[in-house]
Design a protein around this motif. Structure first.
Motif, short mmCIF file in Angstrom:
data_model
loop_
_atom_site.label_atom_id
_atom_site.label_comp_id
_atom_site.label_asym_id
_atom_site.label_seq_id
_atom_site.Cartn_x
_atom_site.Cartn_y
_atom_site.Cartn_z
N SER A 14 0.74 -1.23 -0.04
CA SER A 14 0.09 0.08 -0.10
C SER A 14 1.00 1.29 0.07
CB SER A 14 -0.98 0.07 1.11
OG SER A 14 -1.96 -1.23 1.01
N ASP A 18 0.75 4.33 -3.25
CA ASP A 18 0.56 5.84 -2.89
C ASP A 18 1.90 6.29 -3.33
OD1 ASP A 18 -1.81 5.01 -2.34
OD2 ASP A 18 -1.59 5.55 -0.22
N SER A 127 -4.80 1.64 -2.50
CA SER A 127 -4.54 3.12 -2.28
C SER A 127 -5.16 3.79 -1.20
CB SER A 127 -4.85 3.73 -3.63
OG SER A 127 -6.16 3.43 -3.91
N ASN A 128 -4.62 4.68 -0.81
CA ASN A 128 -5.30 5.64 0.44
C ASN A 128 -5.42 4.72 1.61
OD1 ASN A 128 -5.40 7.93 -1.64
ND2 ASN A 128 -7.26 6.75 -2.38
N GLN A 131 -4.92 7.32 4.59
CA GLN A 131 -5.58 8.45 4.51
C GLN A 131 -6.21 8.80 5.87
OE1 GLN A 131 -5.71 10.60 1.82
NE2 GLN A 131 -6.62 12.13 3.23
N GLY A 172 -1.38 11.40 3.22
CA GLY A 172 -2.65 11.85 3.73
C GLY A 172 -2.91 11.36 5.10
#
Length: 292
Positions: A14, A18, A127-128, A131, A172
């Protein structure tokens, strides 16, 4: 920037997704050829190998392996590191890891992104993932002893820490800085204790000797039980390593939890409903402070 990642599972994969989306060059290392192949096919990394030597061009290296593998990997990496290479990890316990790794490499900074899912492996990478999550960095105490200067980087703690914080923000995430010891005591309460409490909950339910009652309980279990038991049903290896590497802080939190649980038992046994309601009200009011 060229960024290396050792361990292409949920967290490592992950991170790579990103960071690569931000035009960094990602160099991935896994023990398994199959994982390297998947990472390349999915475009998670630019280059993947089972050989640590591909990381010699990396400016920052994230070690995303089980905790017992982190220090040995740092030691194996040393021949391929430039003096200015920053090495960090993602382990959920920091004091023993930072102590061991900072003796091997001056440019080591402990890290712990407080994110994850119940899934594991490269195919769970997404992804993310980071965050809105806390990302804790635990620089080593520079007053501790060091090994031979030949095994160390030059050490630029403030500049190196700033680079890692900037990367965390780019994901994030919300960066936090603290000592390894303070980190371990804090996560014992809000991460490691819940794993053990959750495991104890499931084990207690399985102690029901009436098979009809147990079967009905299993059929009736819904969101409340699912949420409360989730972390105890996670990766057994990770849970064991939490206990092994953070034993003192975890035991401290378990003893504290046991004391509060015994107090609740006493309130119920003595039918002290007013004090029980007061305790539940205080918990109701305090809980939002633990939800970042």
């Amino acid at each position: 920037m060229k960024i290396g990642i050792v361990g292409l599972g949920l967290i490592g994969g992950s991170l790579a997704i990103d960071l690569r989306s931000q035009n960094h060059d990602l160099l991935g290392v896994s023990r398994q050829e199959a994982t390297c192949k998947v990472a390349l096919e999915k475009g998670i990394v630019d280059l993947a190998s089972t050989d640590l030597s591909i990381l010699k061009a990396a400016e920052i290296i994230f070690i995303c392996t089980p905790m017992d593998k982190i220090a040995p990997i740092v030691e194996k990496l040393i021949p391929y590191l430039d003096n200015d290479t920053i090495v960090t990890d993602v382990g959920s316990v920091k004091q023993p890891i930072v102590e061991a790794c900072s003796k091997l490499w001056d440019n080591f900074i402990g890290g712990h992104p407080m994110a994850g899912t119940a899934q594991q492996g490269i195919n769970a990478a997404q992804s993310n993932l980071f965050q809105g999550a806390a990302y804790v960095f635990t620089p080593p105490d520079k007053s501790t002893g060091r090994t031979s200067p030949a095994l160390r980087g030059r050490g630029q703690p403030l500049a190196n820490l700033d680079k890692l914080k900037q990367l965390a923000v780019s994901l994030g995430a919300i960066p936090y800085i603290c000592s390894p010891e303070v980190h371990d005591r804090a996560v014992a309460w809000i991460s490691h204790l819940p794993v053990m409490v959750s495991a104890g909950l499931v084990a207690a339910c399985l102690g029901e000797t009436d098979t009809d009652v147990l079967e009905l309980a299993q059929n009736l279990a819904s969101s409340g039980f699912r949420d409360t038991s989730r972390v105890g049903g996670g990766n057994p290896e990770l849970g064991t390593m939490m206990a092994q590497y953070n034993q003192d802080s975890l035991l401290r939190s378990l003893y504290g939890y046991r004391d509060r649980l015994e107090h609740i038992i006493e309130l119920i046994e003595t039918k002290n409903w007013d004090n029980l309601q007061q305790l539940l009200t205080e918990n109701h009011q305090a809980r939002p402070k633990f939800l970042n």
